[in-house]
Design a protein around this motif. Structure first.
Motif, mmCIF file in Angstrom:
data_model
loop_
_atom_site.group_PDB
_atom_site.id
_atom_site.type_symbol
_atom_site.label_atom_id
_atom_site.label_comp_id
_atom_site.label_asym_id
_atom_site.label_seq_id
_atom_site.Cartn_x
_atom_site.Cartn_y
_atom_site.Cartn_z
ATOM 1 N N LYS A 122 0.843 -0.705 -0.214
ATOM 2 C CA LYS A 122 0.282 0.225 -0.180
ATOM 3 C C LYS A 122 1.302 0.972 -0.015
ATOM 4 O O LYS A 122 0.379 2.007 -0.645
ATOM 5 C CB LYS A 122 -0.929 -0.401 1.300
ATOM 6 C CG LYS A 122 -1.828 -0.902 1.274
ATOM 7 C CD LYS A 122 -2.899 -1.068 2.717
ATOM 8 C CE LYS A 122 -4.293 -1.709 2.464
ATOM 9 N NZ LYS A 122 -5.615 -1.600 3.127
ATOM 10 N N GLN A 123 1.944 1.112 1.011
ATOM 11 C CA GLN A 123 2.276 1.793 0.177
ATOM 12 C C GLN A 123 3.865 2.675 -0.302
ATOM 13 O O GLN A 123 3.516 3.527 -0.648
ATOM 14 C CB GLN A 123 3.920 2.209 1.779
ATOM 15 C CG GLN A 123 4.555 3.319 1.897
ATOM 16 C CD GLN A 123 5.207 4.344 3.995
ATOM 17 O OE1 GLN A 123 4.692 3.549 4.481
ATOM 18 N NE2 GLN A 123 6.095 4.989 3.251
ATOM 19 N N LEU A 128 3.503 6.061 -2.998
ATOM 20 C CA LEU A 128 4.978 6.463 -4.131
ATOM 21 C C LEU A 128 4.560 5.900 -5.505
ATOM 22 O O LEU A 128 5.150 7.471 -6.077
ATOM 23 C CB LEU A 128 5.524 5.056 -3.290
ATOM 24 C CG LEU A 128 5.853 5.997 -1.837
ATOM 25 C CD1 LEU A 128 7.528 5.088 -1.437
ATOM 26 C CD2 LEU A 128 6.888 7.342 -1.452
ATOM 27 N N HIS A 129 4.369 4.587 -5.766
ATOM 28 C CA HIS A 129 3.986 5.284 -7.538
ATOM 29 C C HIS A 129 3.577 5.810 -8.105
ATOM 30 O O HIS A 129 3.546 6.216 -8.807
ATOM 31 C CB HIS A 129 3.931 3.342 -7.521
ATOM 32 C CG HIS A 129 3.776 3.598 -9.304
ATOM 33 N ND1 HIS A 129 4.748 3.603 -9.546
ATOM 34 C CD2 HIS A 129 2.873 3.398 -9.648
ATOM 35 C CE1 HIS A 129 4.159 3.344 -11.314
ATOM 36 N NE2 HIS A 129 2.759 2.529 -10.869
ATOM 37 N N THR A 133 4.782 8.882 -10.337
ATOM 38 C CA THR A 133 5.146 8.033 -11.578
ATOM 39 C C THR A 133 6.202 8.496 -12.309
ATOM 40 O O THR A 133 6.292 9.510 -12.676
ATOM 41 C CB THR A 133 3.763 7.802 -12.155
ATOM 42 O OG1 THR A 133 2.710 7.654 -11.101
ATOM 43 C CG2 THR A 133 4.008 6.883 -13.053
ATOM 44 N N ASN A 134 7.596 7.417 -11.972
ATOM 45 C CA ASN A 134 8.706 7.349 -13.393
ATOM 46 C C ASN A 134 9.145 8.748 -12.914
ATOM 47 O O ASN A 134 10.327 9.589 -13.510
ATOM 48 C CB ASN A 134 8.047 8.143 -14.552
ATOM 49 C CG ASN A 134 7.805 6.280 -15.433
ATOM 50 O OD1 ASN A 134 7.975 5.559 -14.678
ATOM 51 N ND2 ASN A 134 7.487 6.340 -16.603
ATOM 52 N N ILE A 135 8.929 9.544 -11.683
ATOM 53 C CA ILE A 135 9.716 10.155 -11.110
ATOM 54 C C ILE A 135 11.636 9.251 -10.097
ATOM 55 O O ILE A 135 10.747 9.013 -8.460
ATOM 56 C CB ILE A 135 8.930 11.173 -9.676
ATOM 57 C CG1 ILE A 135 8.100 11.771 -10.933
ATOM 58 C CG2 ILE A 135 10.521 12.438 -9.335
ATOM 59 C CD1 ILE A 135 7.199 12.927 -9.497
ATOM 60 N N ASP A 141 9.235 2.014 -7.692
ATOM 61 C CA ASP A 141 9.000 0.406 -8.823
ATOM 62 C C ASP A 141 10.202 1.110 -10.183
ATOM 63 O O ASP A 141 10.705 -0.152 -10.981
ATOM 64 C CB ASP A 141 7.863 0.530 -9.895
ATOM 65 C CG ASP A 141 6.688 0.248 -8.644
ATOM 66 O OD1 ASP A 141 6.637 -0.307 -7.288
ATOM 67 O OD2 ASP A 141 5.529 0.397 -9.239
ATOM 68 N N ILE A 142 11.065 1.943 -10.291
ATOM 69 C CA ILE A 142 12.382 2.369 -11.082
ATOM 70 C C ILE A 142 13.220 2.070 -10.489
ATOM 71 O O ILE A 142 14.308 2.915 -10.839
ATOM 72 C CB ILE A 142 12.128 3.471 -12.185
ATOM 73 C CG1 ILE A 142 11.357 4.694 -11.618
ATOM 74 C CG2 ILE A 142 10.383 2.991 -12.870
ATOM 75 C CD1 ILE A 142 12.146 5.513 -12.179
ATOM 76 N N ALA A 143 13.207 1.490 -9.656
ATOM 77 C CA ALA A 143 14.614 1.974 -8.541
ATOM 78 C C ALA A 143 14.786 0.427 -8.388
ATOM 79 O O ALA A 143 14.388 -0.804 -7.461
ATOM 80 C CB ALA A 143 14.546 2.419 -7.057
#
Length: 363
Positions: A122-123, A128-129, A133-135, A141-143
């Protein structure tokens, strides 16, 4: 480390685009007198997903006598896991499964049942995602450390030139990584990346430990009472590799593809150029919107633009509201990225991975 990692992110106030879009979507549900959460179709999908999973599991543990039957049952377990994750857990964790809190929690707890943690999801995912998003530095998710480069803001390493070849191997490790390392690391460090975990209720850590033990119990210990340990471990790892690959690939098709944006905040103020809703559309992609089988299987995750804009709406409604979203985006000149098929989205993802491995995009 990106210069944006510790920057406070500030989105401009909601503008006329999202106000108009939300009013139109709300009107769609009001005029038809239907609720925005789950319906009979969602409940059927829930029963179907769990029946597939439990039936395949019982067959694998108690009913197989040959390798081919075991492999077939294991494949059924994987598909059951996937459908539970996409169709039940995802809506429940977002609060879109039901208007009542307890069915949402119960559906979201499917995440615990299949080896990970709803509390952490959930967090990590919802907050966060879906917000950042994509930051780089905010969207976990992109880390993926330095193993892969999923954003132009991430440093380029020599091995990234091959990442479009080895990505499936890393993707296949996702669920093993979550179940046996990442979840525990987050609990121990009390952080997701650089973001502290939210305060937890007193029962959540004991429940986390209980759920992990229960998962190991039914996934490993119980089968070992009836089958050789090495066979159980072989099937367990094989199931997770296919499960992890499927989950990873579907989620990657939504944001790390050609045409998706990777905005950065202003270095001095942390302000983003676009309001949150426009940011979501520019960083997200739909795919295979007319493929009913894909929509059924993926729990509407092929309608990611609609999901990111309206995550409190159940995925069973996304095919219908997509027309509203698409037309409103066109009206306000907001780029709306959509790939016509699963195959074209996969191709766009791997072309993106290849491009991220090139020095020209490292600046």
């Amino acid at each position: 480390m990106s210069e944006h990692r510790s920057t406070r992110i500030i989105f401009p106030p909601r503008g006329v685009f999202f106000n108009t879009l939300k009013a139109r979507v709300d009107a769609y549900f009001h005029e038809r007198e239907i609720k925005q959460t789950g319906n009979a179709f969602l409940y059927f999908k829930t029963l179907f997903s769990y029946a597939l999973l439990i039936g395949s599991y019982l067959t694998l543990v108690f009913g197989v006598e040959s390798w081919w039957a075991g492999m077939l049952a294991a494949f059924g377990v994987v598909q059951g896991f996937v459908m539970v994750a996409f169709n039940v857990m995802h809506d429940g964790a977002h609060g879109s499964y039901s208007r009542k809190s307890w069915p949402n929690w119960l559906a979201g707890a499917s995440m615990d049942f299949i080896g990970s943690s709803q509390m952490l999801w959930k967090q990590k995912h919802n907050m966060l995602h879906h917000t950042y998003t994509n930051i780089e530095g905010k969207d976990d998710d992109i880390a993926i450390g330095s193993l892969m480069r999923l954003s132009p803001e991430q440093p380029l390493k020599p091995w990234h030139r091959f990442q479009h070849w080895y990505a499936p191997v890393l993707y296949s490790l996702l669920t093993l990584y979550l179940a046996f390392y990442s979840d525990w690391q987050k609990i121990i460090t009390n952080k997701i990346g650089d973001t502290p975990l939210q305060p937890r209720k007193g029962w959540e850590i004991p429940y986390f430990l209980f759920a992990k033990c229960a998962y190991v119990g039914y996934a490993l210990v119980l089968p070992m009472l009836f089958h050789p340990v090495w066979k159980v471990l072989l099937f367990f790892v094989g199931i997770h590799l296919l499960f992890g690959l499927t989950l990873s690939l579907v989620f990657q098709l939504a944001h790390t593809v050609e045409g998706a944006s990777f905005p950065t905040p202003a270095a001095d103020s942390g302000k983003m150029e676009n309001e949150w809703a426009v940011h979501q559309v520019k960083t997200t992609a739909d795919f295979a919107p007319t493929n009913k089988l894909a929509s059924f299987y993926m729990g509407g995750l092929n309608f990611q633009v609609e999901h990111h804009l309206f995550h409190k709406i159940s995925h069973v409604h996304y095919p219908e509201i997509r027309r509203i979203v698409k037309e409103t985006c066109e009206e306000f000149s907001v780029p709306y990225l959509c790939f016509p098929s699963v195959r074209s989205a996969i191709a766009a993802h791997f072309r993106f991975l290849k491009s991220m491995g090139k020095p020209a995009l490292s600046q």
